[in-house]
Design a protein around this motif. Structure first.
Motif, PDB file in Angstrom:
ATOM      1  N   PHE A 128     -79.774 -64.038 -11.292  1.00  0.00           N
ATOM      2  CA  PHE A 128     -78.847 -63.535 -10.556  1.00  0.00           C
ATOM      3  C   PHE A 128     -78.010 -62.242 -10.941  1.00  0.00           C
ATOM      4  CE2 PHE A 128     -79.245 -67.987  -8.733  1.00  0.00           C
ATOM      5  CZ  PHE A 128     -79.410 -67.443  -7.575  1.00  0.00           C
ATOM      6  N   THR A 129     -78.213 -62.177 -12.261  1.00  0.00           N
ATOM      7  CA  THR A 129     -77.223 -61.019 -12.898  1.00  0.00           C
ATOM      8  C   THR A 129     -77.940 -60.483 -13.902  1.00  0.00           C
ATOM      9  OG1 THR A 129     -76.114 -62.547 -14.670  1.00  0.00           O
ATOM     10  CG2 THR A 129     -75.133 -62.269 -12.298  1.00  0.00           C
ATOM     11  N   ALA A 130     -77.469 -59.243 -14.358  1.00  0.00           N
ATOM     12  CA  ALA A 130     -78.224 -58.575 -15.581  1.00  0.00           C
ATOM     13  C   ALA A 130     -78.231 -59.373 -16.833  1.00  0.00           C
ATOM     14  CB  ALA A 130     -77.546 -57.285 -15.759  1.00  0.00           C
ATOM     15  N   ARG A 131     -77.233 -60.212 -17.052  1.00  0.00           N
ATOM     16  CA  ARG A 131     -77.060 -61.190 -18.177  1.00  0.00           C
ATOM     17  C   ARG A 131     -78.098 -62.121 -18.273  1.00  0.00           C
ATOM     18  NH1 ARG A 131     -75.777 -60.288 -22.990  1.00  0.00           N
ATOM     19  NH2 ARG A 131     -77.607 -61.354 -23.505  1.00  0.00           N
ATOM     20  N   ASP A 132     -78.371 -62.571 -16.891  1.00  0.00           N
ATOM     21  CA  ASP A 132     -79.332 -63.659 -16.796  1.00  0.00           C
ATOM     22  C   ASP A 132     -80.732 -63.298 -17.131  1.00  0.00           C
ATOM     23  OD1 ASP A 132     -77.240 -65.389 -15.689  1.00  0.00           O
ATOM     24  OD2 ASP A 132     -77.735 -65.225 -13.619  1.00  0.00           O
ATOM     25  N   VAL A 133     -80.818 -61.953 -16.880  1.00  0.00           N
ATOM     26  CA  VAL A 133     -82.081 -61.388 -16.992  1.00  0.00           C
ATOM     27  C   VAL A 133     -82.352 -61.040 -18.609  1.00  0.00           C
ATOM     28  CG1 VAL A 133     -83.844 -59.347 -16.773  1.00  0.00           C
ATOM     29  CG2 VAL A 133     -82.515 -60.098 -14.780  1.00  0.00           C
ATOM     30  N   VAL A 134     -81.357 -60.551 -19.329  1.00  0.00           N
ATOM     31  CA  VAL A 134     -81.441 -60.372 -20.631  1.00  0.00           C
ATOM     32  C   VAL A 134     -81.674 -61.541 -21.096  1.00  0.00           C
ATOM     33  CG1 VAL A 134     -80.175 -59.624 -22.570  1.00  0.00           C
ATOM     34  CG2 VAL A 134     -80.239 -58.422 -20.653  1.00  0.00           C
ATOM     35  N   GLY A 151     -73.262 -49.933 -15.564  1.00  0.00           N
ATOM     36  CA  GLY A 151     -72.767 -49.094 -16.723  1.00  0.00           C
ATOM     37  C   GLY A 151     -73.895 -48.808 -17.619  1.00  0.00           C
ATOM     38  N   PRO A 152     -73.685 -48.979 -18.822  1.00  0.00           N
ATOM     39  CA  PRO A 152     -74.992 -48.599 -19.829  1.00  0.00           C
ATOM     40  C   PRO A 152     -75.644 -49.864 -19.822  1.00  0.00           C
ATOM     41  CG  PRO A 152     -72.778 -48.240 -20.578  1.00  0.00           C
ATOM     42  CD  PRO A 152     -72.417 -49.028 -19.468  1.00  0.00           C
ATOM     43  N   LEU A 153     -77.181 -49.589 -19.652  1.00  0.00           N
ATOM     44  CA  LEU A 153     -78.220 -50.731 -19.860  1.00  0.00           C
ATOM     45  C   LEU A 153     -78.060 -51.312 -21.099  1.00  0.00           C
ATOM     46  CD1 LEU A 153     -81.020 -48.502 -18.158  1.00  0.00           C
ATOM     47  CD2 LEU A 153     -79.907 -50.520 -17.233  1.00  0.00           C
ATOM     48  N   PRO A 154     -78.253 -52.885 -20.948  1.00  0.00           N
ATOM     49  CA  PRO A 154     -78.093 -53.530 -22.288  1.00  0.00           C
ATOM     50  C   PRO A 154     -79.344 -53.383 -23.270  1.00  0.00           C
ATOM     51  CG  PRO A 154     -78.751 -54.836 -20.466  1.00  0.00           C
ATOM     52  CD  PRO A 154     -78.613 -53.352 -19.733  1.00  0.00           C
ATOM     53  N   ASP A 155     -79.043 -52.719 -24.400  1.00  0.00           N
ATOM     54  CA  ASP A 155     -80.202 -52.470 -25.072  1.00  0.00           C
ATOM     55  C   ASP A 155     -80.175 -52.919 -26.689  1.00  0.00           C
ATOM     56  OD1 ASP A 155     -77.977 -50.957 -26.319  1.00  0.00           O
ATOM     57  OD2 ASP A 155     -79.233 -48.883 -25.967  1.00  0.00           O
ATOM     58  N   LYS A 156     -79.101 -53.897 -26.843  1.00  0.00           N
ATOM     59  CA  LYS A 156     -78.841 -54.414 -28.071  1.00  0.00           C
ATOM     60  C   LYS A 156     -79.721 -55.793 -28.411  1.00  0.00           C
ATOM     61  CE  LYS A 156     -74.077 -52.900 -28.641  1.00  0.00           C
ATOM     62  NZ  LYS A 156     -72.777 -53.156 -28.952  1.00  0.00           N
ATOM     63  N   GLU A 157     -80.178 -56.364 -27.407  1.00  0.00           N
ATOM     64  CA  GLU A 157     -80.883 -57.969 -27.484  1.00  0.00           C
ATOM     65  C   GLU A 157     -82.389 -57.603 -27.058  1.00  0.00           C
ATOM     66  OE1 GLU A 157     -78.119 -61.197 -26.642  1.00  0.00           O
ATOM     67  OE2 GLU A 157     -77.586 -59.674 -25.278  1.00  0.00           O
ATOM     68  N   VAL A 158     -82.559 -56.512 -26.174  1.00  0.00           N
ATOM     69  CA  VAL A 158     -84.034 -56.438 -25.604  1.00  0.00           C
ATOM     70  C   VAL A 158     -84.311 -54.786 -25.834  1.00  0.00           C
ATOM     71  CG1 VAL A 158     -83.883 -58.484 -24.225  1.00  0.00           C
ATOM     72  CG2 VAL A 158     -83.197 -56.348 -23.535  1.00  0.00           C
ATOM     73  N   VAL A 159     -85.612 -54.658 -25.596  1.00  0.00           N
ATOM     74  CA  VAL A 159     -86.110 -53.301 -25.395  1.00  0.00           C
ATOM     75  C   VAL A 159     -85.815 -52.819 -23.907  1.00  0.00           C
ATOM     76  CG1 VAL A 159     -87.720 -51.518 -25.759  1.00  0.00           C
ATOM     77  CG2 VAL A 159     -87.568 -53.607 -27.245  1.00  0.00           C
ATOM     78  N   VAL A 160     -85.378 -51.446 -23.697  1.00  0.00           N
ATOM     79  CA  VAL A 160     -85.102 -51.054 -22.413  1.00  0.00           C
ATOM     80  C   VAL A 160     -86.106 -49.978 -22.103  1.00  0.00           C
ATOM     81  CG1 VAL A 160     -83.229 -49.859 -21.027  1.00  0.00           C
ATOM     82  CG2 VAL A 160     -82.766 -51.662 -22.335  1.00  0.00           C
ATOM     83  N   HIS A 161     -86.699 -50.101 -20.864  1.00  0.00           N
ATOM     84  CA  HIS A 161     -87.311 -49.123 -20.439  1.00  0.00           C
ATOM     85  C   HIS A 161     -86.763 -48.576 -18.943  1.00  0.00           C
ATOM     86  CE1 HIS A 161     -90.533 -50.847 -22.929  1.00  0.00           C
ATOM     87  NE2 HIS A 161     -89.860 -52.061 -22.594  1.00  0.00           N
ATOM     88  N   PRO A 162     -86.280 -47.728 -19.022  1.00  0.00           N
ATOM     89  CA  PRO A 162     -85.453 -47.288 -17.756  1.00  0.00           C
ATOM     90  C   PRO A 162     -86.579 -46.912 -16.675  1.00  0.00           C
ATOM     91  CG  PRO A 162     -84.700 -46.099 -19.497  1.00  0.00           C
ATOM     92  CD  PRO A 162     -85.859 -46.649 -20.062  1.00  0.00           C
TER      93      PRO A 162
END
Length: 299
Positions: A128-134, A151-162
């Motif tokens: 349901f949320t970006a936190r859930d996805v991460v 806001g900024p995409l969460p890139d500290k715990e996962v690899v982000v592919h815009p």
């Protein structure tokens, strides 16, 4: 300890008990209980408190969840790597997605992926949320995730592919407010009845932003079920601010979709866990998420 025991343990966690897990695994409950007892002996600690027919995780059980998922996912990756020599002729890819992104751009992504790898099934898991996805990607519950962030995409715990961006729009009933309009200003939402999502979603963040700017509206309904949004709008309960991924579906069922000025957008991204990925995940990412920047979509 073996991976099958860990799979059994995770099935009990995910299905909420021994009975449901045994049914899902096509095992008898005594066989499942015996396997878990063997795992507990190997680990030297109880994983569940047995309270009547209920199974409640112990502290040791909670500590095992993440490494168990990593071990199971690692084995699946190893098996898939071997199968890759057959050019991805089988296998499954688990993708966690927020509701609106599951409308678009995920539909287009899967269609493109299946055109190249028709025998690999894609399992879409709800988040349901970006936190859930991460969290689902980080813990191994899913290998890839599709999310939206204001806001900024969460890139500290996962690899982000815009992937791209999605703009917010207003969905209204055919004969309701703004019936003759193609666009509204955000200030015109003052006093309107809005359908909002739960906290942590893009549509809720937009609504909260209106309040912070002094644009007061009435909450007609708050829903975690995105499938309820269009029926609520068409029934005249309220208006809904969603992302442009809903446009085609909304117009198809008779609702009208208006642009909101000034334009506000969400950043959309695929995220993957750090480390080795399965061939199916690698192929999905290699399909070129950056090429989908013009995709329209949610949350």
């Amino acid at each position: 300890m073996d991976v099958r025991q860990l799979e059994y343990f995770l099935a009990i966690v995910d299905h909420g008990g021994f009975n449901r897990a045994a049914t899902a695994l096509y095992l008898s409950q005594p066989s499942l209980s015996q396997a878990v007892r063997a795992l507990e002996r190997d680990l030297g600690s109880d994983l569940f408190h047995r309270i009547g027919r209920r199974a409640v995780l112990t502290e040791a059980g909670r500590a095992l969840i993440e490494p168990a998922r990593a071990a199971v996912r690692g084995l699946e990756t190893a098996r898939a790597s071997v199968e890759a020599v057959r050019e991805l002729r089988s296998g499954r890819l688990d993708v966690a997605a927020m509701p609106s992104q599951a409308v678009e751009p995920l539909t287009t992504m899967i269609r493109s992926f299946h055109a190249r790898h028709p025998d690999v099934s894609v399992s879409i898991k709800a988040a349901f949320t970006a936190r859930d996805v991460v969290d689902m990607v980080r813990t191994g519950a899913a290998e890839l995730g599709l999310l939206a962030a204001s806001g900024p995409l969460p890139d500290k715990e996962v690899v982000v592919h815009p992937v791209g961006e999605q703009r917010f729009v207003l969905v209204v009933p055919p004969h309701g407010p703004f019936a003759s309009r193609t666009a509204v200003t955000c200030e015109e939402l003052a006093g309107q009845r809005l359908i909002v999502g739960q906290r942590g979603t893009g549509m809720r963040a937009y609504a909260d932003g209106l309040l912070e700017r002094g644009i007061a509206f009435k909450v007609a309904a708050e829903t975690e079920h995105r499938v309820a949004i269009l029926p609520l709008v068409l029934a005249g309960v309220g208006l809904a601010v969603v992302t442009d991924s809903w446009r085609t579906t909304a117009e198809r069922v008779g609702a009208r979709v208006l642009d909101i000025e000034p334009e506000t957008r969400l950043g959309i991204a695929l995220v993957s866990r750090r480390g080795l990925l399965s061939p199916a995940a690698e192929a999905f990412l290699a399909d070129g998420p950056g090429a989908r920047d013009d995709s329209r979509g949610d949350d």
